[in-house]
Design a protein around this motif. Structure first.
Motif, mmCIF file in Angstrom:
data_model
loop_
_atom_site.group_PDB
_atom_site.id
_atom_site.type_symbol
_atom_site.label_atom_id
_atom_site.label_comp_id
_atom_site.label_asym_id
_atom_site.label_seq_id
_atom_site.Cartn_x
_atom_site.Cartn_y
_atom_site.Cartn_z
ATOM 1 N N GLY A 99 58.646 27.556 13.977
ATOM 2 C CA GLY A 99 58.629 28.500 15.084
ATOM 3 C C GLY A 99 57.271 29.193 15.177
ATOM 4 O O GLY A 99 56.428 29.100 14.275
ATOM 5 N N PHE A 100 57.083 29.914 16.257
ATOM 6 C CA PHE A 100 55.793 30.569 16.502
ATOM 7 C C PHE A 100 55.430 31.558 15.399
ATOM 8 O O PHE A 100 54.307 31.552 14.899
ATOM 9 C CB PHE A 100 55.819 31.269 17.866
ATOM 10 C CG PHE A 100 54.497 31.880 18.227
ATOM 11 C CD1 PHE A 100 53.446 31.094 18.632
ATOM 12 C CD2 PHE A 100 54.313 33.253 18.159
ATOM 13 C CE1 PHE A 100 52.215 31.651 18.956
ATOM 14 C CE2 PHE A 100 53.098 33.827 18.486
ATOM 15 C CZ PHE A 100 52.040 33.025 18.880
ATOM 16 N N GLY A 101 56.377 32.394 14.999
ATOM 17 C CA GLY A 101 56.093 33.390 13.955
ATOM 18 C C GLY A 101 55.705 32.732 12.643
ATOM 19 O O GLY A 101 54.789 33.196 11.956
ATOM 20 N N THR A 102 56.379 31.660 12.297
ATOM 21 C CA THR A 102 56.049 30.933 11.070
ATOM 22 C C THR A 102 54.666 30.307 11.186
ATOM 23 O O THR A 102 53.870 30.345 10.238
ATOM 24 C CB THR A 102 57.106 29.846 10.791
ATOM 25 O OG1 THR A 102 58.379 30.484 10.656
ATOM 26 C CG2 THR A 102 56.792 29.069 9.531
ATOM 27 N N ALA A 103 54.353 29.743 12.339
ATOM 28 C CA ALA A 103 53.034 29.145 12.549
ATOM 29 C C ALA A 103 51.926 30.189 12.400
ATOM 30 O O ALA A 103 50.898 29.928 11.777
ATOM 31 C CB ALA A 103 52.965 28.482 13.929
ATOM 32 N N ARG A 152 52.094 16.213 16.083
ATOM 33 C CA ARG A 152 52.102 15.971 14.638
ATOM 34 C C ARG A 152 51.551 17.197 13.915
ATOM 35 O O ARG A 152 50.545 17.776 14.316
ATOM 36 C CB ARG A 152 51.229 14.772 14.277
ATOM 37 C CG ARG A 152 51.584 13.476 14.954
ATOM 38 C CD ARG A 152 52.840 12.822 14.499
ATOM 39 N NE ARG A 152 52.755 12.455 13.089
ATOM 40 C CZ ARG A 152 53.781 12.064 12.363
ATOM 41 N NH1 ARG A 152 54.971 12.004 12.901
ATOM 42 N NH2 ARG A 152 53.649 11.749 11.112
ATOM 43 N N CYS A 153 52.212 17.563 12.832
ATOM 44 C CA CYS A 153 51.756 18.681 12.013
ATOM 45 C C CYS A 153 50.522 18.259 11.213
ATOM 46 O O CYS A 153 50.465 17.155 10.675
ATOM 47 C CB CYS A 153 52.877 19.114 11.068
ATOM 48 S SG CYS A 153 52.447 20.579 10.116
ATOM 49 N N ARG A 154 49.549 19.136 11.121
ATOM 50 C CA ARG A 154 48.294 18.851 10.438
ATOM 51 C C ARG A 154 48.171 19.577 9.095
ATOM 52 O O ARG A 154 47.090 19.667 8.528
ATOM 53 C CB ARG A 154 47.120 19.265 11.343
ATOM 54 C CG ARG A 154 47.069 18.505 12.653
ATOM 55 C CD ARG A 154 45.851 18.882 13.485
ATOM 56 N NE ARG A 154 44.635 18.478 12.798
ATOM 57 C CZ ARG A 154 43.697 19.340 12.358
ATOM 58 N NH1 ARG A 154 43.831 20.632 12.551
ATOM 59 N NH2 ARG A 154 42.626 18.899 11.733
ATOM 60 N N LEU A 155 49.279 20.091 8.549
ATOM 61 C CA LEU A 155 49.186 20.891 7.329
ATOM 62 C C LEU A 155 48.524 20.147 6.179
ATOM 63 O O LEU A 155 47.701 20.720 5.466
ATOM 64 C CB LEU A 155 50.565 21.398 6.897
ATOM 65 C CG LEU A 155 51.099 22.602 7.655
ATOM 66 C CD1 LEU A 155 52.471 22.998 7.129
ATOM 67 C CD2 LEU A 155 50.139 23.781 7.575
ATOM 68 N N ALA A 173 47.610 32.550 6.465
ATOM 69 C CA ALA A 173 47.483 32.203 5.048
ATOM 70 C C ALA A 173 46.370 31.181 4.837
ATOM 71 O O ALA A 173 45.650 31.228 3.827
ATOM 72 C CB ALA A 173 48.805 31.664 4.516
ATOM 73 N N LEU A 174 46.210 30.263 5.796
ATOM 74 C CA LEU A 174 45.162 29.231 5.705
ATOM 75 C C LEU A 174 43.826 29.721 6.272
ATOM 76 O O LEU A 174 42.861 28.972 6.286
ATOM 77 C CB LEU A 174 45.611 27.967 6.451
ATOM 78 C CG LEU A 174 46.766 27.205 5.817
ATOM 79 C CD1 LEU A 174 47.254 26.103 6.758
ATOM 80 C CD2 LEU A 174 46.358 26.627 4.471
ATOM 81 N N LYS A 175 43.808 30.954 6.760
ATOM 82 C CA LYS A 175 42.600 31.568 7.332
ATOM 83 C C LYS A 175 42.055 30.769 8.512
ATOM 84 O O LYS A 175 40.849 30.591 8.668
ATOM 85 C CB LYS A 175 41.535 31.751 6.251
ATOM 86 C CG LYS A 175 42.017 32.640 5.126
ATOM 87 C CD LYS A 175 41.015 32.754 4.022
ATOM 88 C CE LYS A 175 41.632 33.606 2.913
ATOM 89 N NZ LYS A 175 40.870 33.563 1.702
ATOM 90 N N LEU A 176 42.967 30.295 9.355
ATOM 91 C CA LEU A 176 42.575 29.537 10.539
ATOM 92 C C LEU A 176 42.167 30.493 11.647
ATOM 93 O O LEU A 176 42.718 31.583 11.772
ATOM 94 C CB LEU A 176 43.729 28.661 11.026
ATOM 95 C CG LEU A 176 44.277 27.631 10.036
ATOM 96 C CD1 LEU A 176 45.441 26.869 10.671
ATOM 97 C CD2 LEU A 176 43.192 26.684 9.575
ATOM 98 N N GLU A 226 46.656 26.901 16.983
ATOM 99 C CA GLU A 226 46.786 25.578 17.589
ATOM 100 C C GLU A 226 46.322 24.468 16.652
ATOM 101 O O GLU A 226 46.702 23.309 16.824
ATOM 102 C CB GLU A 226 46.019 25.504 18.903
ATOM 103 C CG GLU A 226 46.627 26.347 19.999
ATOM 104 C CD GLU A 226 45.797 26.342 21.263
ATOM 105 O OE1 GLU A 226 44.829 25.558 21.367
ATOM 106 O OE2 GLU A 226 46.121 27.127 22.163
ATOM 107 N N GLU A 227 45.522 24.817 15.641
ATOM 108 C CA GLU A 227 45.021 23.828 14.689
ATOM 109 C C GLU A 227 46.124 23.243 13.813
ATOM 110 O O GLU A 227 45.939 22.194 13.196
ATOM 111 C CB GLU A 227 43.968 24.462 13.772
ATOM 112 C CG GLU A 227 42.719 24.914 14.478
ATOM 113 C CD GLU A 227 41.757 25.587 13.519
ATOM 114 O OE1 GLU A 227 41.314 24.922 12.566
ATOM 115 O OE2 GLU A 227 41.475 26.785 13.729
ATOM 116 N N ILE A 228 47.267 23.898 13.753
ATOM 117 C CA ILE A 228 48.350 23.452 12.874
ATOM 118 C C ILE A 228 48.964 22.141 13.359
ATOM 119 O O ILE A 228 49.431 21.347 12.555
ATOM 120 C CB ILE A 228 49.417 24.555 12.732
ATOM 121 C CG1 ILE A 228 48.823 25.712 11.927
ATOM 122 C CG2 ILE A 228 50.680 24.025 12.066
ATOM 123 C CD1 ILE A 228 49.747 26.880 11.745
#
Length: 74
Positions: free
Chosen positions: A46-50, A7-10, A56-59, A63-65
């Motif tokens: 995809g990986f590049g987008t992640a 599941r996406c956590r955005l 951008a979210l300063k993670l 893997e947190e996504i």
């Protein structure tokens, strides 16, 4: 054993970081409709987008996504 995104956590990450979907769009150029599709689990990124979104979210870790599930191999 291998892992795949579950599941996406955005939506959670937007709240935690204070960085909105609109801000991620402005920073990355990724269309808001596409970000919404990811956040609502309509499609996987995809990986590049992640990596782009994680930065951008300063993670600290991309893997947190997603939450992750283990795929057992026989």
């Amino acid at each position: 054993m291998r892992y795949e995104p579950d599941r996406c956590r955005l939506k959670i990450l937007y709240k935690q970081t204070g960085i909105t979907q609109r801000m991620v769009h402005i920073i990355t150029g990724i269309p808001e409709s596409q970000l919404s599709d990811y956040a609502n689990n309509r499609t996987y990124m995809g990986f590049g987008t992640a990596v782009t979104i994680a930065k951008a979210l300063k993670l600290q870790n991309i893997e947190e996504i997603y939450t992750w599930r283990i795929i057992e191999e026989s």
